[in-house]
Every structure is written in structure tokens, then in C-alpha cells.
Motif scaffolding. Structure first.
Motif, PDB file in Angstrom:
ATOM      1  N   GLU A 321      30.029  23.464  72.079  1.00  0.00           N
ATOM      2  CA  GLU A 321      28.991  23.748  73.074  1.00  0.00           C
ATOM      3  C   GLU A 321      28.108  24.918  72.655  1.00  0.00           C
ATOM      4  N   VAL A 322      28.703  25.885  71.988  1.00  0.00           N
ATOM      5  CA  VAL A 322      27.965  27.129  71.700  1.00  0.00           C
ATOM      6  C   VAL A 322      27.558  27.245  70.236  1.00  0.00           C
ATOM      7  N   ARG A 323      27.792  26.209  69.429  1.00  0.00           N
ATOM      8  CA  ARG A 323      27.500  26.353  68.006  1.00  0.00           C
ATOM      9  C   ARG A 323      26.015  26.589  67.758  1.00  0.00           C
ATOM     10  N   GLY A 324      25.146  26.018  68.638  1.00  0.00           N
ATOM     11  CA  GLY A 324      23.715  26.295  68.506  1.00  0.00           C
ATOM     12  C   GLY A 324      23.430  27.772  68.708  1.00  0.00           C
ATOM     13  N   SER A 325      24.095  28.347  69.699  1.00  0.00           N
ATOM     14  CA  SER A 325      23.950  29.779  69.951  1.00  0.00           C
ATOM     15  C   SER A 325      24.474  30.586  68.777  1.00  0.00           C
ATOM     16  N   ILE A 326      25.586  30.140  68.212  1.00  0.00           N
ATOM     17  CA  ILE A 326      26.169  30.840  67.052  1.00  0.00           C
ATOM     18  C   ILE A 326      25.228  30.765  65.849  1.00  0.00           C
ATOM     19  N   ALA A 327      24.626  29.590  65.640  1.00  0.00           N
ATOM     20  CA  ALA A 327      23.692  29.442  64.519  1.00  0.00           C
ATOM     21  C   ALA A 327      22.471  30.345  64.696  1.00  0.00           C
ATOM     22  N   LEU A 328      21.963  30.403  65.937  1.00  0.00           N
ATOM     23  CA  LEU A 328      20.836  31.290  66.209  1.00  0.00           C
ATOM     24  C   LEU A 328      21.215  32.747  65.980  1.00  0.00           C
ATOM     25  N   THR A 329      22.423  33.091  66.390  1.00  0.00           N
ATOM     26  CA  THR A 329      22.891  34.465  66.202  1.00  0.00           C
ATOM     27  C   THR A 329      22.982  34.817  64.729  1.00  0.00           C
ATOM     28  N   LYS A 330      23.496  33.893  63.941  1.00  0.00           N
ATOM     29  CA  LYS A 330      23.618  34.146  62.502  1.00  0.00           C
ATOM     30  C   LYS A 330      22.250  34.328  61.857  1.00  0.00           C
ATOM     31  N   ALA A 331      21.306  33.431  62.198  1.00  0.00           N
ATOM     32  CA  ALA A 331      19.967  33.528  61.616  1.00  0.00           C
ATOM     33  C   ALA A 331      19.271  34.820  62.049  1.00  0.00           C
ATOM     34  N   SER A 332      19.431  35.175  63.318  1.00  0.00           N
ATOM     35  CA  SER A 332      18.802  36.399  63.821  1.00  0.00           C
ATOM     36  C   SER A 332      19.435  37.635  63.196  1.00  0.00           C
ATOM     37  N   SER A 333      20.743  37.578  62.978  1.00  0.00           N
ATOM     38  CA  SER A 333      21.427  38.712  62.333  1.00  0.00           C
ATOM     39  C   SER A 333      20.929  38.906  60.909  1.00  0.00           C
ATOM     40  N   GLU A 334      20.703  37.801  60.204  1.00  0.00           N
ATOM     41  CA  GLU A 334      20.173  37.909  58.846  1.00  0.00           C
ATOM     42  C   GLU A 334      18.775  38.509  58.850  1.00  0.00           C
ATOM     43  N   THR A 335      17.972  38.134  59.843  1.00  0.00           N
ATOM     44  CA  THR A 335      16.627  38.708  59.965  1.00  0.00           C
ATOM     45  C   THR A 335      16.702  40.201  60.249  1.00  0.00           C
ATOM     46  N   LEU A 336      17.616  40.580  61.149  1.00  0.00           N
ATOM     47  CA  LEU A 336      17.784  41.998  61.471  1.00  0.00           C
ATOM     48  C   LEU A 336      18.269  42.783  60.260  1.00  0.00           C
TER      49      LEU A 336
END
Length: 612
Positions: A321-336
């Protein structure tokens, strides 16, 4: 006990020691007597019942073949002992049949029949599965019933395996050999948990007397590359439902890593890894959420694992259910991380921070419990705070800080310091702007020009009148002349200054100019009274006043525009001419005053230009 001592106590034969670590080690002999049950099995191996065809698979103790069931005209799978007359294999097959028959579930292969062949060996007739093992799909994704199976697809498979185990545990049965090789995927995506030959019954013996009991099992059983630590004992006393949880975790590990957790070149080394129970190494491919699930399932201490298969399964469902959220978090963390670790320009840094903030917010919108996204958003907001603070955008920095709960103390202090510096700078700027206005010679220029032109016109006129009506060569100062001159010349100057005082004394620059003008008027008074008292000819006093005019013009030029000082030349020239031609002194005064006042008035009246 050290592992080598434990290993030697297992008493493994040479054949077992040569097995691969991913192969199933068959259970030891059981004390359960199934001879009576074997005699009761009907004979079903006659060609009139089953027509054996091709061999499908072969294990350590059994062979699975495809057969045609004549009565129903269908193809079925038939499992039989690998060696004729092998009592241990025969009893294991019968027990597997009873276990599987007890588990009526979509993820467990249905049992059609149990009987004997013509030689007396048991035959287990099951539904034939058209598909491949999960292990083969992991090795070659093109064999999957879907195109390009991703991690989510594999997680769905594991959830269905957990469904089979849920019904098994409800029936008090532990599988003990869960691994991708023992899971079949049908051609339409059906999932079946196979090979229940190592299963143990933990319930009431009287209810199911033919099921394999935990207290009757001895020796090593399972697949070393996946084993839980308690499975390395020489009995099954420590095996329970959390053992299957461990095996699910081991299977999950294989799915993500592409290898089992205790994979090694030898069975001995795999058993050592399982015995020590240390968590295997996790690569960077793992999402943190899924890694936490696997780590908990693979905990060596049974009390630290998921308490049930249901709990493990729920966490997998949450992950999906939350893997989309996890993927967004990973991508955003890389940007940060890119913003923090790289030297980016202002524009690019701002864009990257805005991108990271948007990603973290979207991740939290999809999963409000995403702690990593919440922490990432907080760190992004702090970076944005410093970004705006460094550029003096204090209002934006303050609005960002207001949304941080709690606000970092160092950020609060930094904002307070910046505000104090801004306020101090603002005060200094206001002071400077005030002094710029106060000292701007252009301010009040029109009023000064009006004063100069008005006073100049009056003084020019009186000078011409004096030239016409007075004989300077024969006259000296009288009290009447002095008083009349005061009223006519100095009095007029003071009167105009008084009338224009609000404009003329508006700024510091104008006040200083007026002080010079007033000083000159008082100097003229002093000059006239001195001439009266000393009985000096009027033309000499007038010539002295011309020099005073010149000095006043120079002072005014220095305070406003230096070009104004050029007018002093006319007064110096008039003074020299008056010394040579005394009778024309007032004419020279009139001329020099006219030229000076026109020159000064023109430059003071020039409108102020507003610079961009």
C-alpha cells in the motif's frame, strides 16, 4: 555448545554431507507406526485406474509423474516413493497426504486420492499444476505468467504463500521447508505451497493420529540455506509457528537478494550460518520498510520475530500500500542529498529543494505514517529556512520556521540574530536616508532660487538707484545712510528669509546655506557700521562688501554645486573695477549681483532627477 560439536552430534551420513545447501535434508525415522494404515490403503495403481505417463519431478525420496485418470479423463500428478520398499519414504508420503488433505485451501494443491500401487508402495494422487516453480521464475523472469514481474508481484506471491500457512497453522501444522523451490506458480498466476513432507503436527494427537508429531521427529530436517537457528537441533522440540515465519523471511530475502540467507558452498557452512543466527547482509536494493520486515522475521530469537504469519502478512500488505510513498521518499531523499552535498547555484538549489519538499509532502499524503518522509520533509524545510535566511528573506524564513514543530533552537537563534541585524541595518539605512535628504542640496532648491532672484532683483535695483542718485566720491557714511541701507538691503534679506522660512529651513543642507546667507547679512551690517564709525567713504565699504559677496558665493558653491562658486569671479572683478573707478562702484555692484543671482538661481532651480 560450539557449532562443530553440534554438527557432529547430528550424525549426518556421507550422502547427506554431499548434498547442496539448497537441497532438502529428509527427516529421520519416526516412531509413528503407520503399517496398519498402509494395509488399509486401496489399490489404485492398476492401469485401469491410472495410466502413468511422463515424470515431472524427482526429489530426495519421491518421484512425481503425470498420469491419466481414466475414470474422469483428466491428467493428474502422482507422487510415489523413489525406491520401492523404502518404509521411511512410504510413511513420509502417507503423512504428507494426510497433512495436505487436511488443508483445503486455494494455495494448497488438492489431494484427489491416496492408495497403493501393485508393489504395495503408496501413491498420492493430486491436482496436476501447469506451471513452474517460483525459483525458476526468480532465475528467469520470462517464465513468469506476467510480463516483467516486479518486486510488488513477488510480494503478492509471498502473501498468498502466507495464506496457505495461515490455514496450516490454524490446523496446528508447521511446514518447515518453505522456499521458492517449493512454491509453484500456475500458468494463470495461481500460487501453491508444495512439499509438505517435513510438516509437523503440534495439536492433539488423538484428533489426528496419522499426522507427523513434533515429539516423534528427530534428526536434522529442512533446507540448510533457509533454516532457522532452532532447526539445527537434533530434534524438533524448539520448532513452532515462528519457525515458518523465519522461513517466510528467508524466502523474502531470496526474492530481493537473489540468493538464500545462508547460501554457501557446503552444507556444513550453511548449517553454521543458520546455527549462529546472525542476520545476513542486506544490499542497497532493499526498501527500508521491507528490510525491517525481513530483519524482524529473520531474528534469531523467536520472541523477536513476528508473533504469527498473519502479522508478517499484514506488514507485507502495508508495504504494498505504501510502496509508492516509499519510492517518493527515496527519490526526494536523493534530491535532498544532492542539495546538501553539492555546490549548486542559487536557482538550481531553490528548484531542488522545492522538488524535494513536494516529493516528501506527496509521500506523506499517500502514507501519513511515513516517518522517513516526515523527517526528510523536516530536513528540507530546515534547508529552505537557511536558504532564505542567507538571502535576507526573513519573512519566508520565519513562515517556514513556524511550520517546524518543534522549531530547531539553532534556527530560532539564527532568525533572531538576523532580525536584530535587519532592524539595526534598517535603522542605519533610515538614518542615512534621512541624512541624505537633509544634506541633499537639491531639496528646497526652488525656494532658494526664489530667495536669490527676489533678493537679487531688489539689491540690483537699489544699487542702480544708488548709482544714479548718490555721488560716492564726496560722500562718507552718515547715520541716516547707514539706517536707510540697513532697511533697504539687510532688512529686505531678513524679511524674505522669514517669509520663506518653512521651505528654507526644511533640511540640514538648507539650514547651513541660510546660516551662510544670514552670516553674510550680519557681516554686511558690521561692515557698514564700521565704515560709519571710521568715517570711511561709502565706495570703499561697498568694495569690501563685494569681496564678502565673493566669499559667500564660494561657500554656497562648496555646499551645493561647485559651479555656483564660479560666480565669485564677477564680484572679484567688480571689486577691482571699483578700486579703479570708485564713482561706478554701485554700477559694478548691480552688474555683479545681477550676474551672480541669475547664475545661482538657475543652478538651484534645476529640478531634482530621480535615479533608478
Amino acid at each position: 555448545m560450539k557449532f562443530r560439536e553440534r554438527f557432529e552430534s547430528l550424525g549426518l551420513d556421507e550422502r547427506t554431507l554431499q548434498m547442496a545447501s539448497t537441497a532438502t535434508v529428509a527427516p529421520s525415522t519416526t516412531t509413528l507406526d503407520l503399517s496398519e494404515l498402509m494395509e488399509l490403503l486401496p489399490e489404485i495403481g492398476h492401469v485401469s485406474e491410472l495410466e502413468l505417463m511422463d515424470k515431472l519431478d524427482e526429489g530426495g525420496m519421491g518421484v512425481i509423474s503425470v498420469a491419466r485418470q481414466r475414470a474422469l479423463g483428466r491428467h493428474v500428478a502422482v507422487k510415489a516413493p523413489k525406491e520401492t520398499g523404502n518404509q521411511r519414504a512410504a510413511q513420509g508420503l502417507v503423512q504428507e497426504a494426510h497433512v495436505t488433505g487436511l488443508l483445503e485451501h486455494p494455495n494448497v494443491v488438492p489431494v484427489h486420492n491416496l492408495g497403493r500401487n501393485l508393489t504395495g508402495d503408496p501413491l498420492l494422487v493430486m491436482k496436476r499444476i501447469q506451471g513452474v516453480s517460483w525459483l525458476k521464475i526468480l532465475q528467469d523472469p520470462e517464465l513468469a505468467p506476467v510480463a516483467s514481474p516486479d518486486l510488488a508481484w513477488h510480494i503478492h506471491i509471498l502473501i498468498q504463500v502466507a495464506n496457505a500457512l495461515r490455514i496450516a497453522h490454524r490446523r496446528q501444522i508447521v511446514h518447515r521447508d518453505i522456499k521458492p523451490e517449493n512454491i509453484m506458480i500456475g500458468e494463470f498466476g495461481e500460487v501453491y505451497l508444495m512439499d509438505w513432507g517435513l510438516a509437523l503436527y503440534l495439536g492433539d494427537v488423538e484428533e489426528n493420529p496419522y499426522l507427523p508429531r513434533r515429539d516423534s521427529a528427530s534428526g536434522l530436517a529442512g533446507t540448510p540455506a533457509y533454516m532457522a537457528p532452532e532447526m539445527t537441533l537434533d530434534d524438533a522440540s524448539e520448532v513452532d509457528f515462528t519457525t515458518d515465519v523465519y522461513l517466510l523471511g528467508a524466502t523474502l530475502y531470496h526474492v530481493v537478494e537473489g540468493k538464500p540467507p545462508h547460501g554457501a558452498e557446503s552444507l556444513f557452512e550453511s548449517l553454521r550460518l543458520a546455527f549462529e543466527g546472525a542476520l545476513p547482509a542486506f544490499s542497497e536494493h532493499w526498501p527500508d520498510f521491507l528490510k525491517d520486515i525481513a530483519s524482524r522475521a529473520l531474528a534469531p530469537d523467536k520472541g523477536e520475530r513476528f508473533a504469527s504469519v498473519e502479522a508478517f502478512q499484514r506488514e507485507l500488505e502495508v508495504y504494498l500500500e505504501v510502496r509508492g510513498s516509499i519510492a517518493l521518499t527515496k527519490a526526494s531523499s536523493e534530491t535532498l542529498d544532492e542539495v546538501v552535498s553539492s555546490e549548486l547555484g542559487d536557482s538550481e538549489r531553490s528548484e531542488r529543494l522545492a522538488e524535494a519538499r513536494f516529493g516528501f509532502r506527496q509521500a506523506l499524503a499517500q502514507w501519513s505514517g511515513n516517518e522517513a518522509a516526515a523527517q526528510g520533509l523536516r530536513q528540507t524545510e530546515i534547508q529552505l529556512f537557511h536558504y532564505h535566511l542567507e538571502r535576507g528573506h526573513l519573512d519566508l524564513a520565519e513562515s517556514i520556521l513556524a511550520n517546524l514543530d518543534p522549531a530547531p533552537p539553532e534556527c530560532v537563534e539564527a532568525l533572531d540574530r538576523a532580525k536584530q541585524e535587519r532592524d539595526a541595518l534598517s535603522e542605519r539605512v533610515e538614518d542615512l536616508e534621512r541624512w541624505v535628504r537633509e544634506l541633499d542640496p537639491r531639496v528646497g532648491g526652488a525656494a532658494r532660487a526664489l530667495l536669490v532672484l527676489g533678493l537679487g532683483g531688489f539689491w540690483v535695483g537699489t544699487a542702480i538707484w544708488s548709482h544714479i542718485n548718490l555721488d560716492l566720491s564726496a560722500r562718507t557714511h552718515t547715520l541716516e545712510d547707514t539706517i536707510w541701507w540697513m532697511i533697504r538691503t539687510v532688512g529686505a534679506g531678513f524679511a524674505m528669509i522669514f517669509l520663506l522660512r518653512k521651505m528654507l529651513f526644511k533640511t540640514e543642507s538648507n539650514r547651513r546655506i541660510m546660516y551662510v546667507v544670514i552670516g553674510m547679512l550680519f557681516a554686511m551690517l558690521a561692515s557698514r557700521f564700521s565704515g560709519f564709525l571710521a568715517d570711511v567713504p561709502i565706495w570703499e565699504t561697498a568694495r569690501t562688501e563685494l569681496a564678502m559677496y565673493a566669499m559667500a558665493v564660494i561657500a554656497l558653491g562648496m555646499m551645493t554645486k561647485m559651479r555656483i562658486a564660479y560666480a565669485c569671479v564677477t564680484h572679484f572683478a567688480a571689486s577691482l573695477l571699483a578700486a579703479s573707478f570708485p564713482e561706478y562702484t554701485y554700477l559694478f555692484i548691480a552688474t555683479s549681483n545681477a550676474l551672480t543671482f541669475i547664475w545661482v538661481g538657475f543652478h538651484w532651480y534645476t529640478p531634482r532627477r530621480v535615479s533608478n
